[in-house]
Scaffold this motif. Structure first.
Motif, mmCIF file in Angstrom:
data_model
loop_
_atom_site.group_PDB
_atom_site.id
_atom_site.type_symbol
_atom_site.label_atom_id
_atom_site.label_comp_id
_atom_site.label_asym_id
_atom_site.label_seq_id
_atom_site.Cartn_x
_atom_site.Cartn_y
_atom_site.Cartn_z
ATOM 1 N N PRO A 148 -9.433 -0.243 -1.342
ATOM 2 C CA PRO A 148 -10.843 -0.380 -0.977
ATOM 3 C C PRO A 148 -11.111 0.192 0.411
ATOM 4 O O PRO A 148 -10.240 0.206 1.278
ATOM 5 N N ALA A 149 -12.333 0.669 0.584
ATOM 6 C CA ALA A 149 -12.717 1.197 1.894
ATOM 7 C C ALA A 149 -12.723 0.081 2.914
ATOM 8 O O ALA A 149 -13.066 -1.074 2.611
ATOM 9 N N GLU A 179 0.842 -1.192 0.000
ATOM 10 C CA GLU A 179 0.000 0.000 0.000
ATOM 11 C C GLU A 179 0.875 1.238 0.000
ATOM 12 O O GLU A 179 1.883 1.306 0.705
ATOM 13 N N GLN A 180 0.463 2.206 -0.788
ATOM 14 C CA GLN A 180 1.198 3.468 -0.893
ATOM 15 C C GLN A 180 0.165 4.595 -0.830
ATOM 16 O O GLN A 180 -0.494 4.907 -1.816
ATOM 17 N N GLY A 181 0.034 5.175 0.358
ATOM 18 C CA GLY A 181 -0.984 6.206 0.538
ATOM 19 C C GLY A 181 -2.373 5.616 0.402
ATOM 20 O O GLY A 181 -2.734 4.657 1.082
ATOM 21 N N ALA A 182 -3.151 6.175 -0.500
ATOM 22 C CA ALA A 182 -4.530 5.716 -0.712
ATOM 23 C C ALA A 182 -4.618 4.660 -1.807
ATOM 24 O O ALA A 182 -5.719 4.319 -2.241
ATOM 25 N N GLU A 183 -3.465 4.125 -2.241
ATOM 26 C CA GLU A 183 -3.451 3.157 -3.333
ATOM 27 C C GLU A 183 -2.841 1.836 -2.890
ATOM 28 O O GLU A 183 -2.049 1.787 -1.945
ATOM 29 N N ARG A 184 -3.222 0.800 -3.610
ATOM 30 C CA ARG A 184 -2.527 -0.480 -3.539
ATOM 31 C C ARG A 184 -1.781 -0.677 -4.858
ATOM 32 O O ARG A 184 -2.309 -0.353 -5.924
ATOM 33 N N ARG A 185 -0.562 -1.227 -4.747
ATOM 34 C CA ARG A 185 0.277 -1.433 -5.929
ATOM 35 C C ARG A 185 0.702 -2.897 -5.993
ATOM 36 O O ARG A 185 1.216 -3.453 -5.028
ATOM 37 N N GLN A 191 -11.786 -2.036 -14.496
ATOM 38 C CA GLN A 191 -12.759 -2.473 -13.493
ATOM 39 C C GLN A 191 -12.342 -2.035 -12.086
ATOM 40 O O GLN A 191 -13.190 -1.721 -11.247
ATOM 41 N N LEU A 192 -11.039 -1.982 -11.861
ATOM 42 C CA LEU A 192 -10.522 -1.559 -10.557
ATOM 43 C C LEU A 192 -10.333 -0.036 -10.476
ATOM 44 O O LEU A 192 -9.911 0.467 -9.431
ATOM 45 N N HIS A 193 -10.612 0.675 -11.585
ATOM 46 C CA HIS A 193 -10.381 2.129 -11.668
ATOM 47 C C HIS A 193 -8.900 2.451 -11.406
ATOM 48 O O HIS A 193 -8.581 3.410 -10.686
ATOM 49 N N GLY A 194 -8.038 1.608 -11.974
ATOM 50 C CA GLY A 194 -6.611 1.772 -11.714
ATOM 51 C C GLY A 194 -5.815 2.052 -12.968
ATOM 52 O O GLY A 194 -6.354 2.438 -14.010
#
Length: 326
Positions: free
Chosen positions: A323-324, A261-267, A300-303
């Motif tokens: 994800p929340a 996880e990097q901030g509000a993202e997953r990589r 689909q993941l908005h990534g």
């Protein structure tokens, strides 16, 4: 002590008599120590204890025996005194005892209702988990049937291009079935990414017959949600298959998988030590079915998805919003 044991009539009334005798004995033993005006001092706790452990009617029995004992020995003249003061003392006793019994029986009733509700909710949760596992199993089996039908159709096709397309579709459908089967662990909890990735990548290597490729999956105990699990794992497997096909098709290699996880993202990063992508390679302009699938799943993941030169090898990077929390 389990209160339910004394709520059966023989045990409850037996407890009531024992508690009353104990309270009476203590009151008599301490009679010389108590000043006048405390006839019920040991009987109030006796009624409360019996009401809690044995219920309504044993509590009433204890209250009646305690009241008669106090009336006979410590209220007014010895014996059953019928004066006005005695009547007021008895009325006070009845009022206090009635209030105690009312609230204790009400509390017990509420506790019993809560216990039954908790048991019912636990049974519903267990039933829900069993139903979820059954649905998961049936969905996986149905997808596996589709994969088998595609494989059968590929075997019957005479067109090499159609046979290859059907075989690829069968393999990817079987991969989806495998992902679906692996989404939950044996306890019904969401499987951590690293366990899921190791299992599925190992299956992919076995299916490709590649014993010369080492795959390292960094520890990542993130539990993927239902919405992200399938696309993330499918993208991972497409990247692995792409490395097997293009990075080192005829030589040993190494693949490194990392999810963080990097901030509000997953990589998700999939790195290989193979030949690397051609100069100026853009996945969005790729024509292979695998890349189109990856880009569709990324949307689909908005990534975002990219493949860059890692010198040596290629680095595939998937970034998408975290994800929340549930």
């Amino acid at each position: 002590m389990n209160p339910d044991l004394f709520r059966r009539p023989p045990f409850g009334y037996g407890l009531a008599i024992c508690i009353w005798l104990t309270a009476l004995g203590i009151r008599m033993a301490l009679a010389d120590w108590f000043p006048p005006g405390f006839p019920y001092l040991t009987f109030f706790p006796a009624v409360v204890v019996v009401a809690y452990f044995a219920g309504l009617w044993p509590a009433i029995l204890t209250a009646v025996l305690s009241g008669l004992s106090a009336w006979w020995f410590w209220i007014g003249a010895p014996g059953f005194d019928w004066s006005l003061a005695t009547g007021m003392a008895l009325a006070f006793y009845v009022f206090v005892i009635a209030v105690d019994i009312f609230f204790i029986i009400g509390m017990n009733s509420a506790t019993d209702n809560l216990r039954r509700e908790v048991a019912r909710n636990a049974a519903l949760a267990e039933s829900r988990d069993l139903l979820l596992k059954e649905v998961q199993h049936r969905v996986s089996n149905n997808i596996q049937v589709v994969s088998a039908l595609l494989r059968l159709e590929a075997g019957m096709s005479k067109d090499p291009a159609a046979r290859r397309a059907l075989s690829d579709a069968s393999a990817r459908t079987a991969m989806i079935a495998n992902v679906q089967r692996s989404l939950l662990d044996a306890d019904g909890a969401a499987a951590p990414f690293d366990d899921l990735a190791r299992r599925l990548v190992c299956d992919a290597l076995n299916a490709a017959g590649r014993t010369d490729v080492a795959v390292v999956v960094e520890e990542a105990r993130h539990a993927l949600t239902a919405d992200e699990a399938t696309p993330v794992v499918l993208i991972l497997l497409e990247c692995v298959n792409n490395a097997l096909e293009h990075a080192f098709p005829d030589r040993p290699g190494r693949i490194h998988v990392r999810l963080y996880e990097q901030g509000a993202e997953r990589r998700l990063e999939v790195r290989d030590d193979g030949a690397g992508p051609p100069p100026g390679f853009d996945p969005a302009k790729g024509r292979s079915l695998g890349l189109r699938i990856v880009l569709g799943l990324t949307d689909q993941l908005h990534g975002r998805f990219s493949i860059v030169d890692a010198a040596p090898g290629a680095l595939c990077v998937l970034s998408y919003p975290k994800p929340a929390a549930h």
